[in-house]
Design a protein around this motif. Structure first.
Motif, PDB file in Angstrom:
ATOM      1  N   LEU A  23       0.816  -1.221   0.000  1.00 29.25           N
ATOM      2  CA  LEU A  23       0.000   0.000   0.000  1.00 29.25           C
ATOM      3  C   LEU A  23       0.852   1.274   0.000  1.00 29.25           C
ATOM      4  O   LEU A  23       0.550   2.223  -0.734  1.00 29.25           O
ATOM      5  CB  LEU A  23      -0.934  -0.023   1.222  1.00 29.25           C
ATOM      6  N   THR A  24       1.912   1.287   0.807  1.00 27.31           N
ATOM      7  CA  THR A  24       2.728   2.505   0.862  1.00 27.31           C
ATOM      8  C   THR A  24       3.361   2.802  -0.510  1.00 27.31           C
ATOM      9  O   THR A  24       3.528   3.960  -0.884  1.00 27.31           O
ATOM     10  CB  THR A  24       3.852   2.400   1.922  1.00 27.31           C
ATOM     11  N   MET A  25       3.685   1.753  -1.229  1.00 25.64           N
ATOM     12  CA  MET A  25       4.286   1.971  -2.552  1.00 25.64           C
ATOM     13  C   MET A  25       3.255   2.476  -3.549  1.00 25.64           C
ATOM     14  O   MET A  25       3.575   3.279  -4.439  1.00 25.64           O
ATOM     15  CB  MET A  25       4.933   0.681  -3.052  1.00 25.64           C
ATOM     16  N   ARG A  28       2.887   6.089  -2.833  1.00 24.82           N
ATOM     17  CA  ARG A  28       4.056   6.793  -3.369  1.00 24.82           C
ATOM     18  C   ARG A  28       3.871   7.027  -4.873  1.00 24.82           C
ATOM     19  O   ARG A  28       4.111   8.121  -5.384  1.00 24.82           O
ATOM     20  CB  ARG A  28       5.306   5.951  -3.074  1.00 24.82           C
ATOM     21  N   ARG A  51      -7.699  -3.732   2.407  1.00 18.08           N
ATOM     22  CA  ARG A  51      -7.563  -2.977   3.657  1.00 18.08           C
ATOM     23  C   ARG A  51      -8.849  -2.185   3.877  1.00 18.08           C
ATOM     24  O   ARG A  51      -9.538  -1.810   2.935  1.00 18.08           O
ATOM     25  CB  ARG A  51      -6.382  -2.005   3.572  1.00 18.08           C
ATOM     26  N   GLY A  58      -5.502   5.873   7.546  1.00 16.87           N
ATOM     27  CA  GLY A  58      -4.491   5.930   8.609  1.00 16.87           C
ATOM     28  C   GLY A  58      -3.086   5.971   8.045  1.00 16.87           C
ATOM     29  O   GLY A  58      -2.236   6.730   8.515  1.00 16.87           O
ATOM     30  N   VAL A  59      -2.840   5.182   7.029  1.00 17.79           N
ATOM     31  CA  VAL A  59      -1.508   5.161   6.421  1.00 17.79           C
ATOM     32  C   VAL A  59      -1.234   6.497   5.720  1.00 17.79           C
ATOM     33  O   VAL A  59      -0.153   7.075   5.850  1.00 17.79           O
ATOM     34  CB  VAL A  59      -1.363   3.968   5.441  1.00 17.79           C
ATOM     35  N   TYR A  62      -0.411   9.188   8.183  1.00 23.06           N
ATOM     36  CA  TYR A  62       0.824   9.017   8.947  1.00 23.06           C
ATOM     37  C   TYR A  62       2.022   9.709   8.294  1.00 23.06           C
ATOM     38  O   TYR A  62       2.870  10.286   8.973  1.00 23.06           O
ATOM     39  CB  TYR A  62       1.134   7.520   9.118  1.00 23.06           C
ATOM     40  N   TYR A  63       2.084   9.653   6.968  1.00 18.79           N
ATOM     41  CA  TYR A  63       3.285  10.129   6.270  1.00 18.79           C
ATOM     42  C   TYR A  63       3.124  11.554   5.750  1.00 18.79           C
ATOM     43  O   TYR A  63       2.140  11.878   5.089  1.00 18.79           O
ATOM     44  CB  TYR A  63       3.617   9.195   5.094  1.00 18.79           C
ATOM     45  N   ASP A  64       4.122  12.373   6.037  1.00 22.15           N
ATOM     46  CA  ASP A  64       4.089  13.775   5.602  1.00 22.15           C
ATOM     47  C   ASP A  64       3.963  13.901   4.084  1.00 22.15           C
ATOM     48  O   ASP A  64       3.388  14.845   3.570  1.00 22.15           O
ATOM     49  CB  ASP A  64       5.372  14.492   6.037  1.00 22.15           C
ATOM     50  N   ASP A  65       4.546  12.942   3.357  1.00 21.73           N
ATOM     51  CA  ASP A  65       4.575  13.066   1.893  1.00 21.73           C
ATOM     52  C   ASP A  65       3.219  12.818   1.238  1.00 21.73           C
ATOM     53  O   ASP A  65       3.007  13.216   0.100  1.00 21.73           O
ATOM     54  CB  ASP A  65       5.555  12.036   1.289  1.00 21.73           C
ATOM     55  N   PHE A  66       2.335  12.116   1.939  1.00 18.72           N
ATOM     56  CA  PHE A  66       1.089  11.697   1.293  1.00 18.72           C
ATOM     57  C   PHE A  66      -0.025  12.707   1.528  1.00 18.72           C
ATOM     58  O   PHE A  66      -0.855  12.565   2.415  1.00 18.72           O
ATOM     59  CB  PHE A  66       0.681  10.295   1.772  1.00 18.72           C
TER      60      PHE A  66
ATOM     61  N   PHE B 262      12.970   0.994  -2.292  1.00 24.05           N
ATOM     62  CA  PHE B 262      11.713   1.497  -1.731  1.00 24.05           C
ATOM     63  C   PHE B 262      11.943   2.925  -1.274  1.00 24.05           C
ATOM     64  O   PHE B 262      12.928   3.208  -0.597  1.00 24.05           O
ATOM     65  CB  PHE B 262      11.305   0.622  -0.542  1.00 24.05           C
ATOM     66  N   GLY B 265       8.187   7.806   3.052  1.00 19.87           N
ATOM     67  CA  GLY B 265       7.107   8.779   2.963  1.00 19.87           C
ATOM     68  C   GLY B 265       7.338  10.043   3.774  1.00 19.87           C
ATOM     69  O   GLY B 265       6.406  10.781   4.064  1.00 19.87           O
ATOM     70  N   GLY B 266       8.593  10.290   4.156  1.00 20.66           N
ATOM     71  CA  GLY B 266       8.874  11.512   4.892  1.00 20.66           C
ATOM     72  C   GLY B 266       8.603  11.395   6.382  1.00 20.66           C
ATOM     73  O   GLY B 266       8.066  12.311   6.994  1.00 20.66           O
ATOM     74  N   SER B 279       6.666   0.117   7.592  1.00 21.11           N
ATOM     75  CA  SER B 279       6.503   0.988   6.436  1.00 21.11           C
ATOM     76  C   SER B 279       6.643   0.184   5.136  1.00 21.11           C
ATOM     77  O   SER B 279       5.855   0.334   4.201  1.00 21.11           O
ATOM     78  CB  SER B 279       7.536   2.111   6.510  1.00 21.11           C
ATOM     79  N   GLY B 282       3.702  -1.742   4.122  1.00 18.41           N
ATOM     80  CA  GLY B 282       2.535  -0.987   3.666  1.00 18.41           C
ATOM     81  C   GLY B 282       1.705  -0.384   4.785  1.00 18.41           C
ATOM     82  O   GLY B 282       0.559  -0.003   4.580  1.00 18.41           O
ATOM     83  N   ASN B 283       2.297  -0.285   5.976  1.00 20.64           N
ATOM     84  CA  ASN B 283       1.549   0.201   7.131  1.00 20.64           C
ATOM     85  C   ASN B 283       2.061   1.547   7.626  1.00 20.64           C
ATOM     86  O   ASN B 283       3.049   2.063   7.128  1.00 20.64           O
ATOM     87  CB  ASN B 283       1.670  -0.823   8.275  1.00 20.64           C
ATOM     88  N   ARG B 284       1.366   2.081   8.625  1.00 17.64           N
ATOM     89  CA  ARG B 284       1.888   3.244   9.339  1.00 17.64           C
ATOM     90  C   ARG B 284       3.241   2.845   9.942  1.00 17.64           C
ATOM     91  O   ARG B 284       3.403   1.714  10.376  1.00 17.64           O
ATOM     92  CB  ARG B 284       0.924   3.652  10.462  1.00 17.64           C
TER      93      ARG B 284
END
Lengths: 154, 511
Positions: A23-25, A28, A51, A58-59, A62-66, B262, B265-266, B279, B282-284
């Motif tokens: 998911l994070t990828m 991105r 998910r 939530g994901v 969490y990340y500043d970039d998203f 990879f 995400g900052g 991370s 794919g999670n927090r």
């Protein structure tokens, strides 16, 4: 940046999943393409990665970039970390905030400029540093930064 | 004869106009009908001289520092292509004291060639370590690392061989090698420099780590703030595969190792190894409770070796020259070299790779040359945002893990940030809490709440320092990872060493 569209968004999500990535990828890939994650991408992300909505949101949160809203046409990211503080980053930040009327994290009403803080660009020996539309900048002072901003023709 | 000019293309040089310099040199040479060959390289690490360009001459490479495109006509007038003298001449690169007085092995080739030129890498000794590893079974490789005394360069200084042996001993057909390239500490840039300047060294180190642990898959977790490193690594991975140094049946050995990249995400806390794994999955990026250690249950629950970029980059030479050679550098249990990074208000900022044991003062004086502003030094912060602020009276401390641990400080990832006498140490302490509040993953209460309360207390006109002390104690003892347990390090060191800055006085509003 590409303007958000459903077709490209779905294709990016599916390609990521097919490569066995997570998911994070996918987030991105969306952010690199569109500059943000559109609300309409949430449902396909939920389905593709199995998910819940809460997990996906939530994901993202969490990340500043998203980001979840489109950034300004120009993005200025000023380093706020210690090495740049030691050579005047705080004063420089105050200067640009006053000049643009924005605080860090804000986008101007006309969508021309987003101002953000960033924690270290690895240009620490030559601070203050910044990224302006992905172009790295170092040894900034008020004059150099003003000139760079003027060149953006906001 | 075609003159050869070397111009760096690392992120800092680009920030300072290296592309414009390269363009101006190419155009001028064309206009003058002069044949030149411009090679874009990594950085030598003398950041104070960037963009530092070099010209190949019979005597060796001649350097010119802090070149802008406006200097280009003058350089041609001075016949710099033949090594002519110019006001920005630095002489032979190898004689520049800043570089000459270092003892480099990790960074020895950084800046010498096109970072993605795999033949140049090999011609400069590249893959010698991997060639040795190809002749060895996993156990002797880990033994060599053990003899070397190599400790993790990411910040914790944990003995590398223990991790390697544990992952090797974990029985599982699927294991991973994860390279932690989430170099988030302010004042550090050694990972960036090596990834942008000599990426095959990292790839070589990872393949050796894969052989040593019987892992077939590697992942580089790169922070998104390093876009140039991303481009360079992608290209280098493709070329290493094409050359047979990566992928299936590496150099006919029957062994396999793959690397994927990879981009994060900052999030600072994703540099913590278990948050990094979350991370990747794919999670927090929330830290996991340990045990289980990642060496047993890491990425996707599989045994995982996690090492920092510089740790892995030290490995090729350890295999090529032997662990005993590495152990002979440095002092005590701090073996090998450390790429220190000088930054902040310092005259000659940059990367200084020296064996452990030099005093902090020698690093600051002999290499740093005092402050850029000309003001006296008030403090240095060592080891990133979770590192201690130290006053000049402690500058004679030798740069070793042991000596800094004795001070309640650490070397971390080797970042040394210089602050001048105008620095308000209370503002720095407050920033440490604010940074923790911004970056805390939120899993444990001491960190999540403690950081916010700490920043609030220090924002008051008359801060209750006893309360700050209590709060620090709770954070140290009760936090799940270093983010919470080490945020008190900069805070307490600032209070201990600079008490005058904490006397009651009106505070400015936070920005």
């Amino acid at each position: 940046m590409t303007r958000w569209n459903e077709k490209t968004s779905r294709a990016l999500i599916e390609e990521t999943h097919k490569r066995g990535e997570t998911l994070t990828m996918a987030l991105r890939a969306l952010v690199d393409t569109f500059g943000y994650v559109d609300e309409a991408a949430i449902a396909p992300l939920m389905q593709t990665f199995a998910r819940s909505r809460a997990e996906v949101l939530g994901v993202i949160a969490y990340y500043d970039d998203f980001r979840t809203t489109p950034p300004g046409r120009h993005v200025v990211r000023l380093c706020q970390a210690e090495a740049c503080q030691a050579v005047g980053a705080r004063e420089l930040t105050a200067h640009i905030c006053a000049k643009t009327g924005l605080s860090l994290g804000q986008t101007s009403d006309d969508g021309a400029l987003t101002l953000e803080g960033v924690y270290c660009l690895g240009l620490c020996a030559n601070g203050p540093a910044a990224l302006i539309d992905d172009a790295p900048m170092a040894e900034l002072d008020k004059d150099r930064l003003d000139a760079k901003l003027a060149a953006l023709k906001l | 004869m075609t003159a050869r000019v070397y111009i760096p293309a690392d992120m800092l040089s680009l920030a300072l106009g290296a592309d414009e310099v390269a363009k101006a040199i190419a155009e001028t040479a064309k206009a003058e009908d002069t044949d030149i060959d411009i090679v874009r390289t990594g950085s030598r690490g003398a950041c104070w001289a960037e963009p530092l360009i070099e010209v190949e001459t019979d005597a060796g490479r001649v350097a010119y520092g802090k070149i802008s495109k406006n200097d280009v006509p003058g350089l041609f007038d001075a016949e710099f292509l033949q090594g002519g003298t110019h006001e920005k001449s630095l002489g032979l690169t190898e004689d520049i004291p800043y570089l000459k007085n270092q003892q480099r092995f990790i960074f020895k080739n950084c800046g010498l060639y096109d970072p993605c030129d795999i033949d140049a890498y090999e011609a400069h000794g590249g893959f010698a370590g991997l060639r040795v590893a190809l002749q060895k079974s996993p156990k002797p490789i880990t033994e060599e690392v053990q003899i070397s005394g190599l400790r993790g360069r990411g910040g914790a200084g944990f003995p590398a061989a223990i991790k390697w042996r544990t992952v090797l001993g974990a029985e599982d057909p699927q294991k991973y090698v994860v390279c932690n390239a989430d170099e988030g500490d302010s004042g550090t840039f050694s990972d960036r420099l090596i990834m942008e300047g000599d990426p095959f060294r990292l790839i070589e180190g990872m393949v050796i780590a894969g052989f040593a642990t019987r892992a077939k898959n590697g992942v580089i977790y790169l922070r998104s703030e390093y876009p140039i490193a991303k481009t360079v690594l992608r290209k280098a991975i493709t070329r290493a595969k094409a050359a047979g140094w990566l992928g299936t049946n590496i150099k006919g050995s029957g062994r396999t190792f793959n690397i994927s990249l990879f981009v994060g995400g900052g999030s600072y806390v994703c540099g913590e190894e278990t948050a990094l794994l979350e991370s990747l999955e794919g999670n927090r990026g929330i830290v996991r409770a340990k045990p289980p250690l990642p060496a047993y249950e890491g990425l996707f629950g599989k045994p995982t070796l996690i090492n920092n970029v510089i740790t892995l980059c030290a490995v090729p030479d350890i295999l090529a020259k032997g662990g005993a050679w590495h152990a002979s550098l440095g002092t005590g249990r701090s073996t090998g070299t450390m790429p220190f990074q000088l930054s902040g208000d310092v005259k000659y900022g940059g990367l200084v790779e020296v064996p452990f044991g030099m005093s902090l003062r020698a690093l600051l004086d002999d290499f740093g040359g005092g402050t850029r502003s000309g003001l006296p030094i008030k403090a240095v912060q060592i080891g990133g945002p979770l590192g201690a602020y130290l006053p000049p009276r402690l500058f004679d401390t030798p740069l070793t893990y042991e000596a800094f641990a004795a001070l309640g400080a650490g070397l971390g990832h080797g970042g040394v940030v210089v602050f001048n006498e105008n620095t308000d140490m209370r503002a720095q302490a407050r920033y440490a809490f604010e940074f923790c509040a911004h970056e805390s993953c939120g899993k444990c209460t001491p960190c999540r709440i403690g950081a916010v309360r700490g920043a609030e207390i220090l924002a008051k006109d008359a801060p209750d320092l006893a309360l700050v002390e209590d709060l620090c104690e709770v954070m140290i003892d009760g936090s799940a990872c270093a983010m919470g347990s080490m945020t008190p390090v900069p805070v307490q060191s600032a209070i201990t060493h600079f008490p005058d800055d904490f006397a009651a006085q009106p505070q400015k509003m936070a920005q």
